[in-house]
Design a protein around this motif. Sequence first.
Motif, PDB file in Angstrom:
ATOM      1  N   ILE A 110      16.807  39.688  60.108  1.00  0.00           N
ATOM      2  CA  ILE A 110      17.199  38.493  60.388  1.00  0.00           C
ATOM      3  C   ILE A 110      16.898  37.904  61.723  1.00  0.00           C
ATOM      4  N   THR A 111      16.515  36.603  61.807  1.00  0.00           N
ATOM      5  CA  THR A 111      16.007  36.276  62.911  1.00  0.00           C
ATOM      6  C   THR A 111      17.096  35.416  63.819  1.00  0.00           C
ATOM      7  N   PRO A 112      17.676  35.999  64.894  1.00  0.00           N
ATOM      8  CA  PRO A 112      18.835  35.519  65.615  1.00  0.00           C
ATOM      9  C   PRO A 112      18.276  34.559  66.717  1.00  0.00           C
ATOM     10  N   ILE A 113      19.056  33.640  66.834  1.00  0.00           N
ATOM     11  CA  ILE A 113      18.985  32.554  68.268  1.00  0.00           C
ATOM     12  C   ILE A 113      20.370  32.872  68.910  1.00  0.00           C
ATOM     13  N   VAL A 114      20.256  33.325  70.024  1.00  0.00           N
ATOM     14  CA  VAL A 114      21.163  33.801  70.949  1.00  0.00           C
ATOM     15  C   VAL A 114      21.632  32.625  71.959  1.00  0.00           C
ATOM     16  N   HIS A 115      23.016  32.319  71.705  1.00  0.00           N
ATOM     17  CA  HIS A 115      23.381  31.128  72.784  1.00  0.00           C
ATOM     18  C   HIS A 115      23.496  32.109  74.289  1.00  0.00           C
ATOM     19  N   LEU A 116      23.192  31.568  75.190  1.00  0.00           N
ATOM     20  CA  LEU A 116      23.291  32.064  76.431  1.00  0.00           C
ATOM     21  C   LEU A 116      23.973  31.062  77.460  1.00  0.00           C
ATOM     22  N   THR A 117      25.070  31.617  77.799  1.00  0.00           N
ATOM     23  CA  THR A 117      26.031  30.508  78.714  1.00  0.00           C
ATOM     24  C   THR A 117      25.887  30.740  80.291  1.00  0.00           C
ATOM     25  N   THR A 118      25.785  29.786  80.900  1.00  0.00           N
ATOM     26  CA  THR A 118      25.919  29.956  82.435  1.00  0.00           C
ATOM     27  C   THR A 118      27.344  30.038  82.913  1.00  0.00           C
ATOM     28  N   ARG A 119      28.200  29.891  81.922  1.00  0.00           N
ATOM     29  CA  ARG A 119      29.720  30.152  82.382  1.00  0.00           C
ATOM     30  C   ARG A 119      29.749  31.519  82.760  1.00  0.00           C
ATOM     31  N   ASP A 120      29.423  32.455  81.827  1.00  0.00           N
ATOM     32  CA  ASP A 120      29.839  33.834  81.961  1.00  0.00           C
ATOM     33  C   ASP A 120      28.949  34.901  82.817  1.00  0.00           C
ATOM     34  N   HIS A 121      27.883  34.187  83.278  1.00  0.00           N
ATOM     35  CA  HIS A 121      26.671  34.960  83.760  1.00  0.00           C
ATOM     36  C   HIS A 121      26.412  34.314  85.425  1.00  0.00           C
ATOM     37  N   ASN A 122      26.431  35.124  86.209  1.00  0.00           N
ATOM     38  CA  ASN A 122      25.820  34.658  87.441  1.00  0.00           C
ATOM     39  C   ASN A 122      24.051  34.712  87.300  1.00  0.00           C
ATOM     40  N   LEU A 123      23.551  34.245  88.467  1.00  0.00           N
ATOM     41  CA  LEU A 123      22.096  34.270  88.343  1.00  0.00           C
ATOM     42  C   LEU A 123      21.479  35.667  88.134  1.00  0.00           C
ATOM     43  N   ILE A 124      22.153  36.786  88.607  1.00  0.00           N
ATOM     44  CA  ILE A 124      21.658  38.060  88.431  1.00  0.00           C
ATOM     45  C   ILE A 124      21.939  38.296  86.942  1.00  0.00           C
ATOM     46  N   GLY A 125      23.021  38.192  86.365  1.00  0.00           N
ATOM     47  CA  GLY A 125      23.349  38.536  85.152  1.00  0.00           C
ATOM     48  C   GLY A 125      22.485  37.789  84.129  1.00  0.00           C
ATOM     49  N   LEU A 126      22.209  36.497  84.304  1.00  0.00           N
ATOM     50  CA  LEU A 126      21.277  35.630  83.313  1.00  0.00           C
ATOM     51  C   LEU A 126      19.852  36.355  83.340  1.00  0.00           C
TER      52      LEU A 126
ATOM     53  N   GLY B 185      28.385  26.228  78.083  1.00  0.00           N
ATOM     54  CA  GLY B 185      29.792  27.143  77.631  1.00  0.00           C
ATOM     55  C   GLY B 185      31.111  26.437  77.652  1.00  0.00           C
ATOM     56  N   ASP B 186      31.969  26.577  76.869  1.00  0.00           N
ATOM     57  CA  ASP B 186      33.222  26.009  76.964  1.00  0.00           C
ATOM     58  C   ASP B 186      33.967  26.583  78.283  1.00  0.00           C
ATOM     59  N   PRO B 187      34.609  25.792  79.015  1.00  0.00           N
ATOM     60  CA  PRO B 187      35.452  26.188  80.271  1.00  0.00           C
ATOM     61  C   PRO B 187      36.068  27.324  80.088  1.00  0.00           C
ATOM     62  N   ALA B 188      36.109  28.245  80.891  1.00  0.00           N
ATOM     63  CA  ALA B 188      37.045  29.404  80.754  1.00  0.00           C
ATOM     64  C   ALA B 188      38.698  29.430  80.718  1.00  0.00           C
ATOM     65  N   LYS B 189      39.048  28.311  81.228  1.00  0.00           N
ATOM     66  CA  LYS B 189      40.333  27.994  80.915  1.00  0.00           C
ATOM     67  C   LYS B 189      40.781  27.838  79.822  1.00  0.00           C
ATOM     68  N   LEU B 190      40.040  27.461  78.834  1.00  0.00           N
ATOM     69  CA  LEU B 190      40.307  26.971  77.510  1.00  0.00           C
ATOM     70  C   LEU B 190      40.730  28.294  76.605  1.00  0.00           C
ATOM     71  N   GLY B 191      40.292  29.599  76.957  1.00  0.00           N
ATOM     72  CA  GLY B 191      40.239  30.645  76.192  1.00  0.00           C
ATOM     73  C   GLY B 191      41.508  31.538  76.420  1.00  0.00           C
ATOM     74  N   ASP B 192      41.065  32.877  76.305  1.00  0.00           N
ATOM     75  CA  ASP B 192      42.098  33.921  76.029  1.00  0.00           C
ATOM     76  C   ASP B 192      42.682  34.370  77.433  1.00  0.00           C
ATOM     77  N   PHE B 193      41.749  33.935  78.542  1.00  0.00           N
ATOM     78  CA  PHE B 193      41.995  34.222  79.872  1.00  0.00           C
ATOM     79  C   PHE B 193      41.854  33.285  80.749  1.00  0.00           C
ATOM     80  N   PRO B 194      43.085  32.209  80.736  1.00  0.00           N
ATOM     81  CA  PRO B 194      42.816  30.900  81.451  1.00  0.00           C
ATOM     82  C   PRO B 194      42.684  31.149  82.969  1.00  0.00           C
ATOM     83  N   GLY B 195      42.885  32.314  83.444  1.00  0.00           N
ATOM     84  CA  GLY B 195      42.717  32.605  84.751  1.00  0.00           C
ATOM     85  C   GLY B 195      41.447  33.120  85.390  1.00  0.00           C
TER      86      GLY B 195
END
Length: 618
Positions: free
Chosen positions: A386-402, A422-432
């Motif tokens: 199956i052809t996947p299209i991967v979402h990649l967020t700038t929220r979760d990864h610093n420049l090295i990780g990206l 990416g949706d703001p981190a404070k919206l999710g499971d770990f608002p901190g």
Amino acid sequence: MDLRTALKQRVLVADGAMGTLLYGNYGIASAFENLNLTHPDTILRVHQSYINAGADVIQTNTYAANRLKLARYDLQDQVTAINTAAVHLAVKARQAADHPVYILGTIGGLAGDTDQDIQRATPAEITASLTEQLTALLATGQLDGILLETYYDLPELLAALKVVKAHTTLPVITNVSMLAPGVLRDGTTFADAIIQLAAAGADVVGTNCRLGPYYLAQSFENLAIPATVKLAVYPNSGLPGTDQDGQVVYDGEPSYFEEYAERFRQLGLNLIGGCCGTTPLHTAALVRGLASRSVVPHVSHGYHPAAPSLAPANGQHLFLQKVATQKTALVELDPPKDFATDKFFKGAQRLKAAGVDGITLSDNSLATVRIANATIAAQLKLSYGITPIVHLTTRDHNLIGLQSEIMGLHSLGIEDILAVTGDPAKLGDFPGATSVGDVRSVELMKLIKQFNSGIGPTGKSLKQATDFRVAGAFNPNAYRTTVSTKSIERKISYGCDYLITQPVFDLANVQALATALADNHLDIPVFVGVMPLVSKRNAEFLHHEVHGIRLPRSVRDRMAQAELDGNERAVGIQIAKELIDGICEHFNGVHLVTPFNRFKTIIELVNYVQQKNLTPTK
């Protein structure tokens, strides 16, 4: 004796760091250039310390004394005063010297700055800022030359050099900065950069910052450049570290500089100084380390620029080929939240059997923790075809990780990415948790596309070119009858290949988007989002609580009535089909968002899109 003559006759030792010295030794962490006005005695002492250590050349405390950078501190109207004071302090320091001292007016580069306001500056604004600073420096009539330093972007440096040459006949030293030895971050070799700058009129060409003596010495070895070019080097004291408070520190020993001084001379360097982390002790070490001040001509090895012969990977991107002429369906799935993945993969197999053209995989949507989408993408591709299209967020990864993620995706043969904030981190499971945001989504697009040239972010060869296609997100729901295409044009300029929109529930927004693209002659594939509603509650939640999605009253009323009639699923599917009909009048691409992993509903809609190719919409 003027500076040009002095450089011909002897190797000159330049001063070292100003900013890191102020921060480390004087405890000052602010707009260092403003200290020319507020703490002139401090700046004067630094200059005198370098001169007493034996520096033949000092630079004014004006690295960031331009309008764009001073605006951070609301000092943009002090450009002339700060630069004028800087020159006068350097002149005052020279007056007490017991040997000839030359003063360079320093102007720093902007392309390496992380400030988003500076990154958004237009070329005209950058030129105006540079010209204003240059004019202030030259008006003093006290300079022996201009130093353009810490330029990561060669075109920016060439443009700056052109401006300087148009305003003065003083000698100009141009220093590029490299992330890796021997190559600029865009892949230009150091040798090629030297040749271009010398041809553009630079009197001395060299490098400063980022790297220490070891790597910069490597960069000057076996350079294929004309023998007439004069060279400069301003290494950092070494690689930086952090102290117990997390502050950047340099602990390179001055004796290390002493060891490299003579080596730099033997490599044909005319001007040797220091950058970040260096002190007057390092300058004194350079003076001690030079066995002689006579200039050693560097050996020219000839110049034969070689074009890269990197063949791109053989990616098919079949869904992008198909969408040019046929109705094409992509489906978005959220990776599982737990390790019970059987249902997910069985659903994906059913979607493939239904003829879906690709599956997009969200990256912890709504900041909710899920299995890494790259891992799921690899399984879809390698195990299920199956052809996947991967979402990649700038929220979760610093420049090295990206960069690491991008390389990993290519290694897996996954070449389709949706670059999103990416949706703001404070919206999710770990608002901190924190949102990283080292770069914007458009800058992530540019970064991904750089890999397609076979060149990594530091400019080093990757030994293979990637073949990424990058999607950009767009939300047409904020508009009714008109759509601003500025963000779309910006995404295209950064390398966007196609658009995936937020789910729409109002065909007026689809019409507005189609009109805007046509009026502005933007020919880019678009996959318009459709999310089937499953209940009245679902409809009200999306309308009231999900940012960027709005449902017309008519749609919400239909779902409210469906709740009373007990046929919410059927009405939700019917609304989705009506939206698909309207979308297909303008676009070939549909992006189906799966609600609550309800694969049966999505498969019905995939089939509906596929049928459009058998009975085309007029």
